[in-house]
Design a protein around this motif. Structure first.
Motif, mmCIF file in Angstrom:
data_model
loop_
_atom_site.group_PDB
_atom_site.id
_atom_site.type_symbol
_atom_site.label_atom_id
_atom_site.label_comp_id
_atom_site.label_asym_id
_atom_site.label_seq_id
_atom_site.Cartn_x
_atom_site.Cartn_y
_atom_site.Cartn_z
ATOM 1 N N PRO A 100 0.793 -1.240 0.000
ATOM 2 C CA PRO A 100 0.000 0.000 0.000
ATOM 3 C C PRO A 100 0.822 1.284 0.000
ATOM 4 C CG PRO A 100 -1.028 -1.602 1.435
ATOM 5 C CD PRO A 100 0.295 -2.203 0.993
ATOM 6 N N HIS A 101 1.890 1.339 0.764
ATOM 7 C CA HIS A 101 2.674 2.583 0.818
ATOM 8 C C HIS A 101 3.422 2.872 -0.490
ATOM 9 C CE1 HIS A 101 5.891 -0.314 1.764
ATOM 10 N NE2 HIS A 101 6.721 0.621 1.315
ATOM 11 N N GLU A 102 3.450 1.912 -1.420
ATOM 12 C CA GLU A 102 4.172 2.088 -2.681
ATOM 13 C C GLU A 102 3.337 2.727 -3.789
ATOM 14 O OE1 GLU A 102 7.447 -1.468 -2.540
ATOM 15 O OE2 GLU A 102 5.377 -2.046 -3.014
ATOM 16 N N ALA A 103 2.056 2.998 -3.543
ATOM 17 C CA ALA A 103 1.198 3.552 -4.597
ATOM 18 C C ALA A 103 1.793 4.808 -5.238
ATOM 19 C CB ALA A 103 -0.209 3.812 -4.070
ATOM 20 N N PRO A 104 2.286 5.783 -4.479
ATOM 21 C CA PRO A 104 2.883 6.966 -5.129
ATOM 22 C C PRO A 104 4.112 6.622 -5.977
ATOM 23 C CG PRO A 104 2.364 7.460 -2.832
ATOM 24 C CD PRO A 104 2.193 5.965 -3.015
ATOM 25 N N ALA A 105 4.912 5.679 -5.527
ATOM 26 C CA ALA A 105 6.092 5.276 -6.299
ATOM 27 C C ALA A 105 5.685 4.583 -7.596
ATOM 28 C CB ALA A 105 6.989 4.366 -5.461
ATOM 29 N N LEU A 106 4.614 3.781 -7.552
ATOM 30 C CA LEU A 106 4.134 3.125 -8.773
ATOM 31 C C LEU A 106 3.621 4.164 -9.760
ATOM 32 C CD1 LEU A 106 2.263 -0.048 -7.491
ATOM 33 C CD2 LEU A 106 4.663 0.249 -8.073
ATOM 34 N N ALA A 107 2.860 5.126 -9.271
ATOM 35 C CA ALA A 107 2.357 6.184 -10.147
ATOM 36 C C ALA A 107 3.522 6.946 -10.786
ATOM 37 C CB ALA A 107 1.448 7.125 -9.365
ATOM 38 N N ALA A 108 4.554 7.234 -10.020
ATOM 39 C CA ALA A 108 5.719 7.957 -10.550
ATOM 40 C C ALA A 108 6.469 7.109 -11.574
ATOM 41 C CB ALA A 108 6.652 8.355 -9.401
ATOM 42 N N LEU A 109 6.622 5.817 -11.310
ATOM 43 C CA LEU A 109 7.296 4.921 -12.247
ATOM 44 C C LEU A 109 6.541 4.898 -13.573
ATOM 45 C CD1 LEU A 109 8.703 1.412 -11.449
ATOM 46 C CD2 LEU A 109 7.420 1.802 -13.510
ATOM 47 N N VAL A 110 5.223 4.760 -13.508
ATOM 48 C CA VAL A 110 4.401 4.712 -14.723
ATOM 49 C C VAL A 110 4.466 6.045 -15.461
ATOM 50 C CG1 VAL A 110 2.029 4.527 -15.572
ATOM 51 C CG2 VAL A 110 2.899 2.871 -13.906
ATOM 52 N N ARG A 111 4.394 7.150 -14.747
ATOM 53 C CA ARG A 111 4.459 8.459 -15.402
ATOM 54 C C ARG A 111 5.767 8.597 -16.173
ATOM 55 N NH1 ARG A 111 0.358 11.323 -14.764
ATOM 56 N NH2 ARG A 111 1.229 13.223 -15.621
#
Length: 147
Positions: A10-21
Motif C-alpha cells: 500500500p505505501h508504494e502507490a505513489p512510487a508506482l504512479a511515478a514509475l508509470v508516469r
C-alpha cells in the motif's frame, strides 16, 4: 539481474504512479494525451491485489497490473523504470507464469494503436491481434496468447 517479483504494498502507490508516469511520458506527444496507465489509481490496484512490482537492489524496477477475467488473465499494464535492461521481458514471463498458476488458458493485453513498437514486441512474443476498438477514448489493439 538479481530481482524479486512480489505484490505491491500500500505505501508504494505513489512510487508506482511515478514509475508509470516516467515510463509512459514519451508517448504523450505521439498520442496527444496521457496514456491510460498514467491516470490509473494504483492505491486501488494494490488494494485489489492486482499490482505487482519487480524489485532490484531495494528499488522498484518495474510494475505489472494483472486482472482475472472470464476470458483469461488480462495484463492491464506493464512498465519498466529503465528500458532496455530486460525488465519488461522478466515481467512478461512472470505474467504468463502467473496466468498458468491461476488456471487461465490464455493471457490477454492491449496497447494503443500508435504504440507500434509494443504491437511488434507482443507479436514477437507470440501474441496475436484479436481486434481493435476505441475504449475510453483510446484507439486500442487487443491481443491474446494461448498458454
Amino acid at each position: 539481474m538479481d530481482h524479486a517479483i512480489r505484490p505491491a504494498r500500500p505505501h508504494e502507490a505513489p512510487a508506482l504512479a511515478a514509475l508509470v508516469r516516467a515510463a509512459y511520458a514519451h508517448y504523450v506527444p505521439r498520442l496527444g494525451r496521457e496514456p491510460g496507465p498514467m491516470g490509473d489509481d494504483y492505491a486501488a490496484r494494490i488494494a485489489a491485489g492486482q499490482a505487482w512490482v519487480l524489485e532490484e537492489a531495494g528499488g522498484l524496477a518495474g510494475l505489472l497490473v494483472l486482472e482475472d477475467t472470464p476470458e483469461g488473465l488480462l495484463l492491464d499494464n506493464i512498465a519498466a523504470a529503465i528500458p532496455g535492461r530486460g525488465v519488461g521481458r522478466v515481467l512478461m514471463d512472470f505474467a504468463e507464469t502467473e496466468a498458468r498458476r491461476r488456471g487461465h488458458a490464455r493471457i490477454r493485453l492491449y496497447t494503443h494503436a500508435r504504440m507500434v513498437e509494443n504491437i511488434a514486441l507482443y507479436t514477437h512474443l507470440g501474441y496475436a491481434e484479436t481486434h481493435r476498438a476505441v475504449q475510453g477514448g483510446f484507439d486500442r489493439v487487443f491481443m491474446a496468447k494461448a498458454l
